[in-house]
Structures are given as structure tokens and as C-alpha cells.
Design an enzyme around this catalytic site. Structure first.
Site, PDB file in Angstrom:
ATOM      1  N   ARG A  41       0.313  -1.061  -0.143  1.00  0.00           N
ATOM      2  CA  ARG A  41       0.138  -0.417  -0.168  1.00  0.00           C
ATOM      3  C   ARG A  41       1.068   0.517  -0.289  1.00  0.00           C
ATOM      4  NH1 ARG A  41      -4.693  -2.134   4.760  1.00  0.00           N
ATOM      5  NH2 ARG A  41      -6.048  -3.081   2.902  1.00  0.00           N
ATOM      6  N   LYS A 198     -18.815 -19.041   3.194  1.00  0.00           N
ATOM      7  CA  LYS A 198     -20.218 -18.707   3.619  1.00  0.00           C
ATOM      8  C   LYS A 198     -21.288 -18.069   2.239  1.00  0.00           C
ATOM      9  CE  LYS A 198     -19.830 -18.665   9.196  1.00  0.00           C
ATOM     10  NZ  LYS A 198     -20.304 -18.282   9.617  1.00  0.00           N
ATOM     11  N   GLY A 351      -8.643 -10.485   0.088  1.00  0.00           N
ATOM     12  CA  GLY A 351      -6.952 -11.128   0.099  1.00  0.00           C
ATOM     13  C   GLY A 351      -6.920 -12.520  -0.027  1.00  0.00           C
ATOM     14  N   GLY A 374     -13.393  -4.828   2.198  1.00  0.00           N
ATOM     15  CA  GLY A 374     -14.984  -4.523   1.405  1.00  0.00           C
ATOM     16  C   GLY A 374     -14.995  -3.420   0.446  1.00  0.00           C
TER      17      GLY A 374
END
Length: 397
Positions: A41, A198, A351, A374
Site C-alpha cells: 500500500r 459462507k 485478500g 470491503g
């Protein structure tokens, strides 16, 4: 997307002598001693900062780091290690300024790093008072932190409302361009890979994509739930039986459009979840009651690879098996290599996805690798990110 681009301001000579406030994403991992363990980053933030300096601006940069308590600065919250690494990369000293909200001394050609913005009271709740103080520090606000684009905070959203000029930095602009190319105006067929443990965490993404994509490849625990929905037995594999109706609805929504959710025809199973567990390849119809499905089988992997090679656009979020274990990595490896070999425009994020891309060395063959976890997921859900909304509004106001 119609936003002001910082690169255009620089090219037109509108940055020289101006005070430029850059919101970067410098939230890098550190070990217990404060040593940075991965600096992607920081390296990604340098082009925007250098662009501002080359254009003759007085440059202020800030970021969050970790999860500090607002109003309670602690040494471990400091951006000092980031400043040191940035200085090494840029070949210059990068001073760190604390207590900067009420004023910053910086001259054209100078660069300062403003201490962890999440220590400021009102940051997370987007305090208007704080946002106005930040905006007063600059002539131009540059949002270059896609990883925070889904958050409406004072240093990402509020400042963009009140700064004289609010624009997108090169990193954020590249994300906007890639997202537009992949989702708003894709070359068909559009294939999405959505994998993970999930269905519940990716349900809104699956529903959103089902209305737009031509093939929806599911993997991991999500694929197990879809196998159950298709009437297959999955033994003791990870799944969410209470979401079978939702999985069936996604399958039917795709079918109604003449599209499909390919269900695995073969799988790789084990009796225990362990790196050294013996792996067995079997037909998807032959899964035993005590089996764990830990990967798609080679037949399924090759069938999906053929679809990917014929795609016009590929969106990838998540490995399709437990690729960290050598015996259960083949599915993800074949998928990764197919994406690399495809002439399609590909965009990947998340990720675990980035870890798989790195493991198989295909960074240069993926069209765009998203830096935001996100934020990338919220885009796939069909949401308009706060950063995109406010920058678009400021471009026309």
C-alpha cells in the site's frame, strides 16, 4: 464515471503552488516491534504523492493505521514507520506532523505525513466540524484510497464535500475505470467467480451478479451449499443448509436469463481438514457421509477453465478450494492459470484472491488487481460507494 482527476489538474498546470491534501491508504501490517511486514500500500501511494510534488504542490498526506481510539493517541498508532519506509522509497525525508487539524506548515515542494487520521475525534462519524477544518487546510483534496472508498468518514467523505476542489487520485481513478469496464460496460460473456466459506456473507453479491453475468462460478463452502440446493450430498462439508432457498433462487434467476451456475461434477475430498490429509477425487454424486469437500475436481476445473478462456470479462473474488494445502490447490491453480491465459479483461479482489494470484505468479496477466477488500465487495453488491458518489457530485457542482 464523471469525476475530476488529479492527473488532469496536474497536466493543466492547476496544481503549482497549491496546498494538496491526499487521503492515502497506508494501513500496512506490522509485527510486534512496529516493523512493516508488507509495504504494497505504501508503494501504491507513491505515484500520486510524486505527481503532486512534481507539479509544484505543497503536499500533505494522511491515512488511518490500525484501530486507534479517537482522541487517545498511542505510540503504536503512529505513522512514523510508514514515513520511514515512504522516505526510503522516495529518496527524501518525510516528516510526521501530529495535532495537525488546526493548521499545517508546508511549502511548495515539501511533503509532510499527517499523523493517523483515525485518532481525530469525529473521524469515523464524519463530523462536519472536523471535515471543515480538514478542508480548510487545502486548495485541492485528492482521494487516492480505494480501500476506504466504502466508508463515509471525515477524511474520506466530509473533506470532499467542503474542499475547494475534490478529485480522484491515480489509484482511485484506476479502480473506477476497471470497475466500469468490468461491470458497467463489460465485453460479453461476463463470468464471475465468487468463492468463500459462507453464502451468507456473499448472498447480496450473488443476487446482484445473477442479474448481470452470463456465468456465475461458485467455489469453496458456497459451492457446497449450491450442491445441496442441486440435490447432491456433501457429507460433512462446510455449508449453510438454511440458505438453500436463496441458493435455488440464484440458480433459477440465472436459468431464467439463459445463464448458469455450473455445479461441480467431481470433487476432491478428505476425511479431516488438514494439510496432510489423504485426498480422494470422486464424482460429485459419490460423496460419502464422512467426507469433507475441500476442492473442485480436475474435470470440473477443466470445464470451468474452458469457460474462462472464452470469456470477454472475468470478475474474480475468492479461491475455489483450500489452496493453502497442496493436495487441495489444483482447482484454484487451474482457475488462476485459465484467467492468466484468457484474452478477457479480468478484475480480481479480496485478500485470499490476491494471495492466490501471488502464489501462482500471474500478477502481470490479470487485467486489474483491486486494492480494496470491503470496497471491492460492496461494488460487486451493486452499491454506489460514498467516495464515488461525493466525487461525482463535486465534479458537476
Amino acid at each position: 464515471m464523471n469525476v475530476i482527476r488529479f492527473s488532469d489538474l496536474c497536466a493543466r498546470g492547476q496544481v503549482a503552488g497549491k496546498r494538496v491534501f491526499i487521503r492515502a491508504d497506508l494501513n500496512v501490517p506490522q509485527d510486534g516491534t512496529g516493523r512493516i511486514t508488507e509495504d504494497t500500500r505504501i508503494r501504491a501511494s507513491v505515484p500520486c504523492i510524486q505527481m503532486a510534488l512534481d507539479a509544484g504542490a505543497a503536499v500533505m498526506v494522511t491515512s488511518h493505521l490500525g484501530r486507534p481510539t479517537e482522541g487517545e493517541f498511542k505510540p503504536e498508532d503512529s505513522l512514523a514507520p510508514v514515513a520511514a519506509r515512504m522516505g526510503e522509497l522516495m529518496g527524501r525525508s518525510v516528516p510526521v506532523v501530529a495535532n495537525w487539524v488546526d493548521g499545517v506548515q508546508v511549502q511548495p515542494g515539501q511533503l509532510v505525513l499527517l499523523e493517523n487520521c483515525r485518532v481525530n475525534k469525529g473521524e469515523k462519524k464524519n463530523s462536519e466540524e472536523l471535515a471543515k477544518k480538514m478542508a480548510a487546510l487545502c486548495d485541492i483534496f485528492v482521494h487516492d484510497a480505494f480501500g476506504t472508498a466504502h466508508r463515509a468518514e471525515a477524511s474520506t467523505y466530509g473533506i470532499a464535500q467542503f474542499a475547494p476542489i475534490a478529485c480522484a487520485g491515480p489509484l482511485l481513478a484506476a479502480e473506477m475505470d476497471a470497475i466500469s469496464k468490468a461491470l458497467l460496460a463489460p465485453k460479453r460473456p461476463l463470468v464471475a467467480i465468487v468463492a468463500g466459506s459462507k453464502v451468507s456473507t456473499k448472498l447480496t453479491i450473488l443476487k446482484s451478479l445473477a442479474a448481470n453475468v452470463d456465468q456465475l462460478i461458485v467455489g469453496g463452502g458456497i459451492a457446497n451449499t449450491f450442491m445441496l440446493a442441486a440435490g447432491l450430498k456433501i457429507g460433512k462439508s462446510l455449508a449453510e443448509p438454511d440458505l438453500l432457498a436463496e441458493a435455488k433462487a440464484v440458480i433459477e434467476a440465472m436459468k431464467a436469463r439463459g445463464a448458469a451456475v455450473p455445479i461441480p461434477t467431481d470433487v476432491v475430498t478428505a476425511k479431516t481438514f488438514a494439510a496432510d490429509a489423504p485426498a480422494t477425487i470422486k464424482a460429485a454424486t459419490d460423496v460419502a457421509d464422512d467426507d469433507l469437500i475441500l476442492d473442485i475436481g480436475p474435470q470440473t476445473a477443466q470445464a470451468l477453465a474452458q469457460q474462462l478462456k472464452a470469456a470477454g470479462t472475468i470478475v474474480w473474488n475468492g479461491p475455489v478450494g483450500v489452496f493453502e494445502f497442496a493436495a487441495f490447490e489444483n482447482g484454484t491453480k487451474v482457475i488462476a492459470q485459465a484467467i492468466a491465459a484468457s484474452s478477457a479483461f479480468s478484475i480480481a479482489g479480496g485478500g485470499d484472491t490476491l494471495a492466490a494470484i501471488a502464489k501462482y505468479g500471474i500478477e502481470d496477466q490479470v487485467g486489474y488487481i483491486s486494492t480494496g477488500g470491503g470496497a471491492f465487495l460492496e461494488v460487486l453488491e451493486g452499491k454506489t460507494l460514498p467516495a464515488f458518489e461525493v466525487l461525482t457530485r463535486r465534479a458537476t457542482s
